[in-house]
Design an enzyme around this catalytic site. Structure first.
Site, mmCIF file in Angstrom:
data_model
loop_
_atom_site.group_PDB
_atom_site.id
_atom_site.type_symbol
_atom_site.label_atom_id
_atom_site.label_comp_id
_atom_site.label_asym_id
_atom_site.label_seq_id
_atom_site.Cartn_x
_atom_site.Cartn_y
_atom_site.Cartn_z
ATOM 1 N N MET A 198 0.855 -1.187 0.000
ATOM 2 C CA MET A 198 0.000 0.000 0.000
ATOM 3 C C MET A 198 0.889 1.234 0.000
ATOM 4 S SD MET A 198 -3.171 0.939 -0.076
ATOM 5 C CE MET A 198 -3.993 -0.587 0.323
ATOM 6 N N CYS A 199 1.617 1.433 -1.093
ATOM 7 C CA CYS A 199 2.508 2.576 -1.295
ATOM 8 C C CYS A 199 3.872 2.357 -0.629
ATOM 9 C CB CYS A 199 1.924 3.897 -0.813
ATOM 10 S SG CYS A 199 0.291 4.285 -1.463
ATOM 11 N N ARG A 200 4.864 3.027 -1.175
ATOM 12 C CA ARG A 200 6.212 3.104 -0.604
ATOM 13 C C ARG A 200 6.643 4.558 -0.724
ATOM 14 N NH1 ARG A 200 7.428 -1.251 2.284
ATOM 15 N NH2 ARG A 200 5.335 -0.522 2.826
#
Length: 259
Positions: free
Chosen positions: A1-3
């Site tokens: 879920m995103c970086r």
């Protein structure tokens, strides 16, 4: 879920920070090593950086995957900066906000990113919206949970909170309203970094002379990387890092009524 990743230190080309490392943010868009939720971060990306003498950062954001943007490859090769915040996005829910939904979000000298999600979005966040002035709600850059988190943080900054207090206060509010949320936040003004670890991985690397990096996961196997404990707020400069615990609202016992 995103970086996401923030850097403070000597001026470096963007590609040396974001593309060249063996497990760079660029590679994390399709092959993250420590991502617990989601597998591919291809729903947009962005990078913000500070030019010498200008307190307001520049941004480059796109709705598609970072690996498909040839213009970014050219930009990253020639732009140098000593303060950077960048992110690759895996959307919580499908939407039509395009690059407006991609971090970093910005206001004045601030850059912001959110790695995670608000559980039960948007219903769970509705009670918190009433605390924001209508103009701030109407000014949301996208109709996403991350944009709403940024609105909560920015409201606190405008009221005079320091960066760590602004992030920590927003995280506690959101965690109480939506307990299963993941709230790893990243904020910089080009001179300091503030971040929270809440439900997902966060690491930092600090070395005198080479600067400070705070990131969702290490971009190489250097032993200097340190993992941030969950439920922690981090503050960092070019020379060091401080960690402090964040109290989980769920762990606080309600006070007994007076008799």
């Amino acid at each position: 879920m995103c970086r996401h990743l923030a850097y403070l230190g000597p001026e470096e080309p963007l590609d040396r920070l974001l593309v060249e490392p063996p497990h760079s943010l660029y590679r994390q868009s399709w092959a993250p090593r420590r991502q617990r939720h989601g597998t591919v971060n291809a729903d947009g990306f962005g990078v913000g950086w500070y030019a010498p003498g200008d307190p307001a950062p520049a941004r480059y954001r796109r709705a598609g995957p970072i690996w498909a943007d040839l213009s970014f490859a050219d930009l990253a090769r020639v732009v140098r900066a000593g303060a950077v915040l960048a992110a690759v996005r895996d959307a919580t829910v499908a939407g039509a906000d395009a690059e407006a939904a991609a971090a970093p979000f910005a206001d004045g000298r601030w850059l912001f990113s959110h790695n995670g999600m608000i559980a039960g979005w948007p219903d769970s966040a509705a009670p918190l919206a009433s605390a924001l002035p209508p103009v701030e709600l109407l000014s949301l850059q996208a109709s996403t949970d991350s944009a709403f988190v940024w609105a909560l943080v920015l409201h606190r900054l405008r009221l005079g909170d320091d960066p760590a207090d602004a992030l920590g206060g927003a995280v506690r509010e959101l965690a109480e309203a939506a307990p299963a949320s993941r709230l790893n936040l990243l904020l910089t003004d080009g001179a300091t970094i503030a971040a929270t670890a809440w439900g997902d991985s966060l690491w930092y690397r600090a070395e005198p002379g080479t600067g400070t990096v705070v990131a969702s996961e290490p971009y190489d196997d250097d032993p200097l990387w340190q993992e941030v404990p969950d439920r922690t707020v981090l503050t960092a400069s070019r020379t060091g890092v401080l960690l402090a615990p964040l109290e989980d609202p769920a762990s606080v016992s309600p006070k007994e009524p007076c008799t």
